[in-house]
Scaffold this active site. Structure first.
Site, PDB file in Angstrom:
ATOM      1  N   THR B 175      44.726  28.196 -45.213  1.00 42.26           N
ATOM      2  CA  THR B 175      43.419  28.534 -45.069  1.00 42.26           C
ATOM      3  C   THR B 175      43.540  29.754 -46.649  1.00 42.26           C
ATOM      4  O   THR B 175      44.117  30.351 -46.439  1.00 42.26           O
ATOM      5  CB  THR B 175      42.988  29.427 -43.652  1.00 42.26           C
ATOM      6  OG1 THR B 175      43.648  28.981 -42.391  1.00 42.26           O
ATOM      7  CG2 THR B 175      41.717  30.156 -43.343  1.00 42.26           C
ATOM      8  N   PHE B 177      41.051  32.680 -48.265  1.00 41.47           N
ATOM      9  CA  PHE B 177      40.311  33.449 -47.108  1.00 41.47           C
ATOM     10  C   PHE B 177      39.438  33.830 -48.681  1.00 41.47           C
ATOM     11  O   PHE B 177      39.577  33.887 -50.030  1.00 41.47           O
ATOM     12  CB  PHE B 177      41.219  34.557 -47.161  1.00 41.47           C
ATOM     13  CG  PHE B 177      41.882  34.046 -45.337  1.00 41.47           C
ATOM     14  CD1 PHE B 177      40.738  35.239 -44.042  1.00 41.47           C
ATOM     15  CD2 PHE B 177      42.991  33.543 -45.092  1.00 41.47           C
ATOM     16  CE1 PHE B 177      41.181  34.416 -43.098  1.00 41.47           C
ATOM     17  CE2 PHE B 177      43.138  32.825 -43.944  1.00 41.47           C
ATOM     18  CZ  PHE B 177      42.832  33.650 -42.832  1.00 41.47           C
TER      19      PHE B 177
END
Lengths: 289, 289
Positions: B175, B177
């Site tokens: 992921t 960020f």
């Protein structure tokens, strides 16, 4: 008489994918629920179903990348697209009043999309695996203090009452679905209708590479309707590009553009050419009908 | 001594956003849980926190478009990016053995990402609202036949044992960020480090428009690292384009490219310039540490 078309969709009866399939395909079509997107692709690949209908992007939540990955792993063709307005209904057991309801069961995304409305009604959200499944559970539990957020179709399937429709906080909630099939579409006159073509490609990671790839369309005045880059699975910092452009892949100008694209890319594949579906949209518009 | 930095993140203590915040920011940073992404943006806008850390795309699930929308609604700046490898652990109460476990609670996405492994272990998946919340519930219930799929950090926060780590079927699960702040980054020497700039724009919907917009970068040999089109909320068939390019917005070449972009677009905004984070990736690599 032909047998009815068999359409594989992911989810339980009453899922939004089934709603989209029933609106997109001819009346009398048979919708066949599958547990996973993988199974939708497999059922179509193996000939168990004529078509699959898969969600590919939602106007609020974004692309469903998993289905792009599955397109690359299966030798299937996109033959159509359909935009469904997603509208959540508050469903309860027959005869139950809104004032009886304490809890609302649904998929986390549906609960999030109705957050303001649920707070106004002072209803407690409870997470379940999917929307139509919540409607089914409501019946199994026979719970008269609970409701489900699901489609109008789920109310029909499970014999529930619709207490409130259009529960969603933002009416601009659309999901784009793609029809997939073993055979590509072969229209007699591809210039008579508005078509779209979906193509995927990768390139050496060099400055300007994407610009060159897009030039093959721009130089021929071919309009792009969607573009997306995403990491390649297992090589997270290499990118695959997904492009939708206006036109049928088999027409001379599109064929030349695709030949040109081949010179520039290290990998490319046409996922399919299909009639463009335009949805008349106004925020006043009613649900999915 | 300065006060520790206060970082807003969405989720409960032990959420992957908190894991990313603790890895990205300096040791001693204080992480402040928020109920929603909206609250993360508000806390930073109103000065209650120094930074927010928000997920923006996942290598398996795709973009988190909601956070792009929130970027447009708030006057905040991207000051950094961080790629977290998402690795799910199977957590249980202290002393519980794997053979005691019947059910596994977690967010639907985490359960889906561990589907094969859970089936091998013959564990029944149970949907909850989030990963760290499942770990918390496990403690509240004191259930010795249940486990949660959540981060290693969640085990620390709730005093749980890690029965199995790396539960995910596909290790290429990352992921990305973004750190957001009230002030843009103003490095002394923006040419010393590798920077990225995120920009958003819309254009009149005309063939070749996007090609023209990309030409402002290609003509200056500025590399694009990400591109994405998405429908504009409330006008579902008009598109907004999100681009990340290599370079710091304030350098002469990038400034000229952005001036050129302004001539072509109907709306544009620089979301921020920030140091590029490259993650060394191999499928053998260990978890998020």
């Amino acid at each position: 008489m032909n047998d009815p078309l068999q359409i594989a969709f992911q989810g339980e009866p009453g899922a939004y994918s089934e709603v989209a399939a029933l609106e997109y395909f001819d009346p009398g079509t048979k919708t066949i629920p599958q547990n996973s997107f993988e199974q939708v692709f497999s059922r179509v690949s193996e000939g168990g179903c004529d078509y699959g209908l898969i969600p590919i992007e939602n106007s609020l939540a974004g692309s469903i990348h998993r289905n792009y990955d599955l397109m690359l792993r299966h030798d299937l063709h996109i033959t159509g697209e359909y935009h469904l307005r997603v509208s959540h209904c508050l469903l309860a057991l027959p005869g139950v009043q809104l004032s009886d309801i304490r809890r609302v069961h649904s998929h986390p995304q549906a609960l999030a999309q109705c957050e303001i409305r649920l707070a106004e009604l002072e209803l407690e959200p409870v997470v379940e695996a999917d929307t139509a499944g919540s409607a089914r559970l409501l019946c199994e539990w026979n719970d008269r203090h609970a409701a489900a957020l699901a489609s109008r179709r789920a109310a029909e399937v499970y014999g529930l009452d619709i207490l409130v429709d259009h529960m969603e906080d933002n009416p601009a909630n659309f999901t784009r679905f793609l029809a997939i099939s073993r055979q590509p579409l072969e229209p007699e006159d591809p210039l008579r209708e508005e078509y779209k073509t979906s193509v995927v490609f990768s390139m050496d990671n060099r400055p300007g590479a994407l610009f060159k790839a897009l030039s093959v369309f721009a130089l021929r005045e071919i309009d792009l309707t969607k573009i997306e880059s995403r990491p390649i699975a297992g090589r997270p910092w290499d990118y695959m590009f997904y492009i939708d452009f206006a036109g049928f892949a088999g027409t001379p100008v599109c064929r030349r553009a695709l030949e040109h694209l081949q010179e520039i890319t290290t990998f490319w594949r046409v996922l399919g050419s299909y009639p463009r579906h335009r949805l008349e949209y106004s925020s006043e518009k009613n649900g999915s009908k």
